[in-house]
Design an enzyme around this catalytic site. Structure first.
Site, mmCIF file in Angstrom:
data_model
loop_
_atom_site.group_PDB
_atom_site.id
_atom_site.type_symbol
_atom_site.label_atom_id
_atom_site.label_comp_id
_atom_site.label_asym_id
_atom_site.label_seq_id
_atom_site.Cartn_x
_atom_site.Cartn_y
_atom_site.Cartn_z
ATOM 1 N N ASP A 56 0.839 -1.203 0.000
ATOM 2 C CA ASP A 56 0.000 0.000 0.000
ATOM 3 C C ASP A 56 0.871 1.249 0.000
ATOM 4 O OD1 ASP A 56 -2.155 -1.687 0.074
ATOM 5 O OD2 ASP A 56 -2.427 -1.578 2.236
ATOM 6 N N LYS A 95 0.109 -8.144 -2.771
ATOM 7 C CA LYS A 95 -1.254 -7.608 -2.857
ATOM 8 C C LYS A 95 -1.183 -6.124 -3.212
ATOM 9 C CE LYS A 95 -4.049 -6.665 0.737
ATOM 10 N NZ LYS A 95 -4.631 -5.376 0.380
ATOM 11 N N LYS A 152 -11.874 -5.755 -4.440
ATOM 12 C CA LYS A 152 -13.156 -5.879 -3.711
ATOM 13 C C LYS A 152 -14.342 -5.489 -4.577
ATOM 14 C CE LYS A 152 -11.207 -5.110 0.901
ATOM 15 N NZ LYS A 152 -9.862 -4.578 0.562
ATOM 16 N N SER A 206 -11.314 -7.495 8.710
ATOM 17 C CA SER A 206 -10.538 -7.292 9.940
ATOM 18 C C SER A 206 -10.961 -6.054 10.702
ATOM 19 C CB SER A 206 -9.051 -7.176 9.579
ATOM 20 O OG SER A 206 -8.857 -6.048 8.749
ATOM 21 N N GLN A 216 -8.679 -0.637 12.062
ATOM 22 C CA GLN A 216 -7.972 -1.884 11.731
ATOM 23 C C GLN A 216 -7.647 -2.641 13.023
ATOM 24 O OE1 GLN A 216 -7.530 -4.276 9.897
ATOM 25 N NE2 GLN A 216 -5.789 -3.974 8.533
ATOM 26 N N GLY A 258 0.668 -5.553 5.716
ATOM 27 C CA GLY A 258 0.971 -4.295 5.041
ATOM 28 C C GLY A 258 2.002 -3.510 5.820
ATOM 29 N N ARG A 259 1.482 -2.599 6.657
ATOM 30 C CA ARG A 259 2.380 -1.652 7.339
ATOM 31 C C ARG A 259 3.441 -2.310 8.207
ATOM 32 N NH1 ARG A 259 -2.673 1.873 9.144
ATOM 33 N NH2 ARG A 259 -3.674 -0.095 8.565
HETATM 34 P P1 5BU Z 1 -2.112 -3.317 7.105
HETATM 35 O O1 5BU Z 1 -1.193 -2.209 6.830
HETATM 36 O O2 5BU Z 1 -1.383 -4.655 7.477
HETATM 37 O O3 5BU Z 1 -3.184 -2.971 8.084
HETATM 38 O O4 5BU Z 1 -2.815 -3.598 5.698
HETATM 39 C C1 5BU Z 1 -3.823 -4.542 5.503
HETATM 40 C C2 5BU Z 1 -4.202 -4.632 4.060
HETATM 41 O O5 5BU Z 1 -5.242 -5.574 3.911
HETATM 42 C C3 5BU Z 1 -4.737 -3.358 3.456
HETATM 43 O O6 5BU Z 1 -4.329 -3.344 2.096
HETATM 44 C C4 5BU Z 1 -6.211 -3.468 3.549
HETATM 45 O O7 5BU Z 1 -6.856 -2.784 2.486
HETATM 46 C C5 5BU Z 1 -6.416 -4.952 3.411
HETATM 47 N N1 5BU Z 1 -7.567 -5.472 4.130
HETATM 48 C C6 5BU Z 1 -7.698 -5.371 5.498
HETATM 49 O O8 5BU Z 1 -6.858 -4.816 6.178
HETATM 50 N N2 5BU Z 1 -8.762 -5.918 6.125
HETATM 51 C C7 5BU Z 1 -9.738 -6.561 5.462
HETATM 52 O O9 5BU Z 1 -10.672 -7.088 6.059
HETATM 53 C C8 5BU Z 1 -9.586 -6.664 4.059
HETATM 54 C C9 5BU Z 1 -8.508 -6.133 3.430
HETATM 55 BR BR1 5BU Z 1 -10.845 -7.568 3.119
#
Ligand code: 5BU
Length: 484
Positions: free
Chosen positions: A257, A279, A312, A370, A433, A453-454
């Protein structure tokens, strides 16, 4: 039914060769001294009627308002029960139609109704579970299972571990003793059959040991190795992902991202050796063109990872066709897999399939999310599971959170669970998140692939962070398989 009539029924089952003795090679390759094949009873209406009446007696006191036979042998038995008692019946499709409604469960029912499962024979309970899962996935409840014959090889314990009560008209022991008493078999034959049963138990203290006679389908809750699950996958891209995971010893997906394509390519090159999937959110970038696509695909080939565009999709079939193959991004050209919400109904799968299937792509269905307060749970998750189960040609798996907690477990072993919301310590961000650790996501919740991701892209050394997550997730997978 008087005892004498019950014994007479056992004798007639032997007479019509529904129960045979000798040396029989089972699907598993094992040689069994006894073979039970109840398909033949359709040719004997009197026996069929007696069988269904006796089985019905066995569930007196159980509470249900609809019944469902396990295909195929038990279908006439269930039909006979339904005709006699006027309790309505449902049918579970074994093969899913490639056209029309694609329903796994046929018949009229209401969510929350309780359904009795009718089966001819139970060995390990695997076949019964193959019918319980789709029933529960459409919102029915199952608490009782009635079978004509319990082979006493662990099916009862296995079903009990899923909260199901097994009722049987006969145990194998009862059949053997009845036939022995009436001189239809000799003591050696009876002893050999009993020994076979004792030696071929399928369920030991809560663990599935083996599934010798009943079904080639593996249990959904046991953690099978990716190598075995690859052979069970129907979708080409699911097979490919299993292959990549095994080859690279990685069940880590990185969510790239970032804001620019330069950063995307840079991250992909750094984490590439450690991941099975990269991803993307293509609409985060300030530009997108054919040369970026070419460079990204080159990196995917160089490091052998798959590309998952986290688009999505959530519209009607006709619209998603255009969104998937056309527009500025032409997602179907460069991504190996994408995902979709089931809000619009099965037309969304059909639309995406019409673009992706012939190109060998895969679709992940969003069964759970999530983020705090999200609405993808309960019957929505179950309906999504049912849609995945019935579209495994193109659906390769799920975006999920807690598949082990789903009624009936995570579903078909050929489907892959991918889970976002992962960091090395549990917690969350300011916008909802929620994070779990790799060990929890894989080991406890039952997922297969972590999406990070992060936790990786914001690390000072993304490659080192990816290596750490790779190891944690792979160990959690190995531990989960070993514990099964
Ligand atoms: P993070 O930086 O680890 O929080 O990123 C999580 C990635 O997964 C991010 O690209 C979200 O758009 C994606 N995602 C998510 O976090 N939770 C979900 O339920 C779904 C996708 Br579906």
């Amino acid at each position: 039914m008087p005892e004498a009539d019950i014994e007479a029924l056992v004798l007639s089952l032997a007479e019509i060769e529904a129960v045979k003795f000798g040396e029989f090679k089972l699907k598993s390759g094992l040689i069994s001294p006894i073979y039970i094949d109840l398909r033949v009873i359709v040719s004997f209406p009197d026996i069929l009627k007696k069988v269904s009446d006796l089985m019905w007696k066995k569930v007196e006191g159980a509470s249900f308002s609809v019944i469902c036979g396990v295909p195929y042998t038990a279908l006439p038995i269930a039909t006979c029960m339904s005709l006699t008692t006027k309790v309505p019946m449902l049918m579970r499709r074994k093969e899913i139609k490639e056209y029309g409604t694609k329903k796994a469960i046929e018949g009229t029912f209401q969510q929350g109704q309780t359904c009795l499962i009718v089966e001819d024979l139970v060995t390990s309970g695997a076949s019964v579970m193959e019918t319980v899962d789709p029933l529960e996935a459409v919102g029915l409840k199952v608490s009782d299972v009635v079978v004509l014959i319990d082979r006493e090889q662990g099916g009862g314990a296995r079903l009990a571990s899923h909260g199901l009560c097994l009722h049987s008209a006969f145990t194998l022991t009862f059949i053997l003793e009845t036939l022995l008493r009436h001189g239809k078999i000799d003591p050696r034959t009876a002893a050999a059959a009993k020994e076979f049963v004792a030696k071929n138990q399928t369920f030991d203290q809560g663990n599935v040991v083996k599934d010798p006679a009943e079904s080639t389908t593996k249990p959904s809750i046991a953690r099978l190795p990716f190598s075995e699950r690859q052979t069970m996958a129907q979708c080409t891209m699911a097979k490919r992902l299993f292959e990549v995971m095994m080859k690279k010893k990685s069940n880590l997906a990185v969510a790239a991202d970032v804001k620019t394509v330069a950063d995307l390519l840079s991250v992909a090159d750094k984490v590439g050796p450690h991941i099975c999937v990269l991803k993307t959110h293509v609409d985060l970038f300030t530009s997108w063109d054919d040369s970026t696509v070419a460079m990204l695909r080159d990196l995917a080939n160089k490091h052998e990872f798959l590309i998952f565009e986290d688009r999505k999709f959530a519209d009607i079939g006709n619209t998603v066709v255009g969104q998937y193959e056309g527009g500025i991004y032409r997602i179907a050209e460069w991504s190996d897999m994408t995902n979709a919400h089931m809000v619009p109904g099965p037309g969304i799968i059909d639309g995406l399939r019409s673009v992706g299937l012939s190109r060998g792509k895969g679709l992940l269905l969003l069964a759970e999310m999530s983020s705090a307060g999200n609405l993808a749970n309960g019957s929505y998750t179950l309906a999504t599971k049912a849609a995945a189960e019935t579209n495994q040609d193109f659906v390769m798996g799920y975006i999920s959170q807690t598949p082990n907690a789903w009624p009936g477990g995570p579903g078909s072993p050929g489907l892959i669970h991918m889970t976002p919301g992962v960091q090395l310590s549990a917690g969350g961000d300011a916008l909802g998140q929620q994070y779990n650790t790799p060990e929890h996501v894989i080991g406890v919740n039952g997922s297969d692939v972590i999406i990070v991701g992060r936790g990786i892209i914001k690390a000072t050394d993304p490659a080192a962070a990816a290596a750490t997550y790779q190891e944690a997730a792979w160990h959690a997978y190995l531990n989960a398989v070993q514990a099964s």
